[in-house]
Design a protein around this motif. Structure first.
Motif, PDB file in Angstrom:
ATOM      1  N   ILE A  24       0.858  -1.180   0.000  1.00  0.00           N
ATOM      2  CA  ILE A  24       0.000   0.000   0.000  1.00  0.00           C
ATOM      3  C   ILE A  24       0.897   1.234   0.000  1.00  0.00           C
ATOM      4  CG2 ILE A  24      -1.844   1.259   1.170  1.00  0.00           C
ATOM      5  CD1 ILE A  24      -2.565  -1.342   2.608  1.00  0.00           C
ATOM      6  N   PHE A  25       0.642   2.156  -0.913  1.00  0.00           N
ATOM      7  CA  PHE A  25       1.426   3.391  -1.028  1.00  0.00           C
ATOM      8  C   PHE A  25       0.478   4.570  -0.835  1.00  0.00           C
ATOM      9  CE2 PHE A  25       3.155   6.882  -3.661  1.00  0.00           C
ATOM     10  CZ  PHE A  25       4.455   6.974  -3.158  1.00  0.00           C
ATOM     11  N   ILE A  26       0.685   5.336   0.252  1.00  0.00           N
ATOM     12  CA  ILE A  26      -0.147   6.495   0.541  1.00  0.00           C
ATOM     13  C   ILE A  26       0.649   7.743   0.186  1.00  0.00           C
ATOM     14  CG2 ILE A  26      -1.482   7.718   2.284  1.00  0.00           C
ATOM     15  CD1 ILE A  26      -0.447   4.179   3.041  1.00  0.00           C
ATOM     16  N   ASP A  27       0.022   8.660  -0.548  1.00  0.00           N
ATOM     17  CA  ASP A  27       0.747   9.785  -1.144  1.00  0.00           C
ATOM     18  C   ASP A  27      -0.057  11.072  -0.976  1.00  0.00           C
ATOM     19  OD1 ASP A  27       2.410  11.361  -2.794  1.00  0.00           O
ATOM     20  OD2 ASP A  27       1.390  10.703  -4.621  1.00  0.00           O
ATOM     21  N   ARG A  28       0.541  12.052  -0.307  1.00  0.00           N
ATOM     22  CA  ARG A  28      -0.084  13.363  -0.145  1.00  0.00           C
ATOM     23  C   ARG A  28       0.910  14.417  -0.641  1.00  0.00           C
ATOM     24  NH1 ARG A  28      -3.711  16.323   3.514  1.00  0.00           N
ATOM     25  NH2 ARG A  28      -2.804  18.352   4.012  1.00  0.00           N
ATOM     26  N   GLN A  29       0.517  15.192  -1.656  1.00  0.00           N
ATOM     27  CA  GLN A  29       1.411  16.194  -2.226  1.00  0.00           C
ATOM     28  C   GLN A  29       0.765  17.577  -2.140  1.00  0.00           C
ATOM     29  OE1 GLN A  29       3.556  15.292  -5.828  1.00  0.00           O
ATOM     30  NE2 GLN A  29       3.142  13.097  -5.659  1.00  0.00           N
ATOM     31  N   THR A  30       1.489  18.492  -1.497  1.00  0.00           N
ATOM     32  CA  THR A  30       1.068  19.880  -1.377  1.00  0.00           C
ATOM     33  C   THR A  30       1.949  20.726  -2.287  1.00  0.00           C
ATOM     34  OG1 THR A  30       0.559  19.450   0.952  1.00  0.00           O
ATOM     35  CG2 THR A  30       0.630  21.748   0.259  1.00  0.00           C
ATOM     36  N   PHE A  31       1.368  21.661  -3.008  1.00  0.00           N
ATOM     37  CA  PHE A  31       2.170  22.433  -3.951  1.00  0.00           C
ATOM     38  C   PHE A  31       1.771  23.909  -3.951  1.00  0.00           C
ATOM     39  CE2 PHE A  31      -1.601  21.264  -6.336  1.00  0.00           C
ATOM     40  CZ  PHE A  31      -1.891  22.395  -7.082  1.00  0.00           C
ATOM     41  N   ILE A  48      -3.655  20.545  -2.907  1.00  0.00           N
ATOM     42  CA  ILE A  48      -3.242  19.264  -2.320  1.00  0.00           C
ATOM     43  C   ILE A  48      -3.775  18.131  -3.184  1.00  0.00           C
ATOM     44  CG2 ILE A  48      -3.460  17.725  -0.322  1.00  0.00           C
ATOM     45  CD1 ILE A  48      -3.800  20.210   1.424  1.00  0.00           C
ATOM     46  N   ASN A  49      -2.935  17.165  -3.473  1.00  0.00           N
ATOM     47  CA  ASN A  49      -3.346  15.929  -4.149  1.00  0.00           C
ATOM     48  C   ASN A  49      -3.103  14.761  -3.206  1.00  0.00           C
ATOM     49  OD1 ASN A  49      -4.004  17.146  -6.682  1.00  0.00           O
ATOM     50  ND2 ASN A  49      -1.819  17.313  -7.127  1.00  0.00           N
ATOM     51  N   PHE A  50      -4.109  13.899  -3.073  1.00  0.00           N
ATOM     52  CA  PHE A  50      -3.992  12.757  -2.158  1.00  0.00           C
ATOM     53  C   PHE A  50      -4.549  11.506  -2.822  1.00  0.00           C
ATOM     54  CE2 PHE A  50      -5.860   9.804   0.859  1.00  0.00           C
ATOM     55  CZ  PHE A  50      -4.815   9.600   1.755  1.00  0.00           C
TER      56      PHE A  50
END
Length: 461
Positions: A24-31, A48-50
């Motif tokens: 399982i890969f959990i990914d939260r990207q704030t830009f 934010i992309n999650f």
């Protein structure tokens, strides 16, 4: 970011359905991005992309799905859908996670978690705009922008791994457009790092403006490049894009496993001139292509690809290692949760040699000096390439002569490696974004100046 009990139930369910491996890969990207145009703030974006990606192995078959939901039912549905055609007797029925704390090697002062105000950011960008315009009245436009990103990841897998990481990246994109009334051209400067806004504060607007103006004015007065086979000096820094594209991809198990690389069975053999040594290194402190762990949770490392012309290693992810037998190198990367990871480059460069740049130039009666390389096209299997030279000069009687335009370098990575006769001591690096089957990832290219004894140069008009 994901409840441990939910992660355990999802992993255990995957194993009950006969998967050999589950992740399982959990990914939260704030830009945040800022752009300047016509000496004004043109656009400011943030968001934010999650998402969560689930990967299953059945033998050498990889199944992948993703969702924006953290609900257990939605994650179990993905497992059920992925495994529907590959059901087997269960391998195991229980996974116990062992949380692993990473060694954070890349310290950040002003990332998006402790962001500074836009009022503190915009003046430096405006200063670059103003100083660049003052260089010459031929400059008509100065587009400038910054992109700042923080990626938080969490990984669980059926081997009991539980690990998290935080990555901060920032890049400046400055450019200028100039015209002499009949011809228009452009120049740019785009450094990046695994840092926060302190990286932008460390940039010198005067240096950037003078560099771009010099380059664009040189291009405006350049004459057509002569064509034919000749010796070439490719300068340091972004000159490394040729090795990255025409050779680096051939050393990833993504292509090696399919025998789609001309190097797939050449480990331990001489594939380059003895003056060439090359590295892919994820550990360089605060470099644009660096990582603490890869996107499978393995600690990154320095991987010697070529040593004194001998192919010593490949870049391998988990499945690549399983298919080829080559050891994992902490090279599994992906753009986001929407992609399954594959073997990818990090900071890839030819190591410094002992030669001097001046000696390279003086050794050539007639050739081309490629001060800055641009984009191009590459055949993935053979390394055949065609790269543009965005700033080039003739070499005549051992001296750098007139600027030339329209130059292209045409050849193959494997052949070019054998024709490198001199490697300078001026190693430098440049930021880029590499696209492949697991999306676009930050990569650094690099090299010292190189002399290639013969390469086909396409000329300009």
């Amino acid at each position: 970011m994901l409840d441990n009990q939910i992660a355990k139930e999802v992993i255990d369910y995957a194993m009950l359905r006969g998967a050999d491996f589950a992740e399982i890969f959990i990914d939260r990207q704030t830009f945040e991005s800022i752009s300047i145009k016509s000496s004004k703030v043109d656009n400011i974006e943030n968001g934010i992309n999650f998402g969560i990606g689930i990967r299953l192995f059945y033998g050498t078959k990889v199944l992948y799905g993703y969702t924006n939901s953290k609900k257990k039912e939605d994650l179990l549905d993905i497992v059920s859908s992925l495994s529907a055609k590959d059901l087997r007797d269960p391998i195991t029925t229980a996974t116990n996670f062992n949380f692993e704390k990473i060694n954070q090697a890349h310290f950040v002062q002003t990332g998006l978690k402790n962001n500074i105000s836009l009022d503190q950011k915009i003046p430096l960008l405006m200063a670059i705009d103003e100083m660049t315009r003052k260089q010459t009245d031929k400059i008509t436009q100065v587009p400038i922008g910054t992109t700042q990103r923080m990626q938080e990841i969490e990984i669980f897998n059926s081997e009991g791994l539980h690990i998290t990481d935080e990555r901060n990246y920032i890049r400046l994109r400055a450019s200028c457009i100039a015209s002499d009334g009949t011809i228009q051209d452009s120049a740019g400067y785009s450094p990046g790092a695994m840092l926060g806004w302190e990286f932008i504060l460390g940039q010198d607007p005067k240096y950037i403006s003078e560099k771009m103006a010099k380059e664009v004015l040189t291009k405006l007065k350049a004459k057509p490049c002569p064509a034919g086979k000749m010796p070439v000096v490719i300068d340091n820094g972004f000159g490394g894009v040729i090795f990255h594209e025409a050779c680096g991809h051939l050393l990833e198990t993504t292509s090696v496993a399919k025998k789609a690389s001309v190097f797939w069975d050449k480990k331990g053999e001489q594939i380059a001139s003895s003056v060439v040594s090359a590295v892919d290194d994820g550990t360089n402190q605060n470099y644009w292509g660096s990582i603490n762990i890869d996107d499978e949770g393995m600690a990154t490392q320095k991987t010697q690809l070529i040593k004194d012309g001998i192919l010593t290693n490949f870049m391998a992810d988990r499945m690549g290692a399983q298919k080829t037998g080559h050891p994992r190198t902490g090279s599994a990367r992906r753009e986001s949760y929407k992609y399954a990871p594959t073997s990818r480059m990090r900071n890839t460069y030819i190591e410094a040699g002992n030669d001097k740049f001046e000696d390279m130039i003086s050794s050539i009666d007639h050739g081309i000096y490629c001060a800055q390389m641009g984009g191009g096209s590459v055949s993935p299997g053979t390394g055949e390439f065609n790269f543009s030279v965005i700033e080039g000069y003739e070499i005549k009687n051992g001296k750098i002569g007139d600027a030339v335009k329209g130059a292209t370098l045409i050849g193959t990575g494997p052949d070019t490696l054998t024709k490198v006769s001199m490697v300078a001591d001026n190693l430098d690096f440049a930021a880029g974004v590499c696209g492949s089957i697991s999306g676009g990832v930050n990569t650094t290219v690099g090299q010292p100046a190189l002399k290639v004894d013969e390469i086909l140069v396409g000329g300009g008009k």
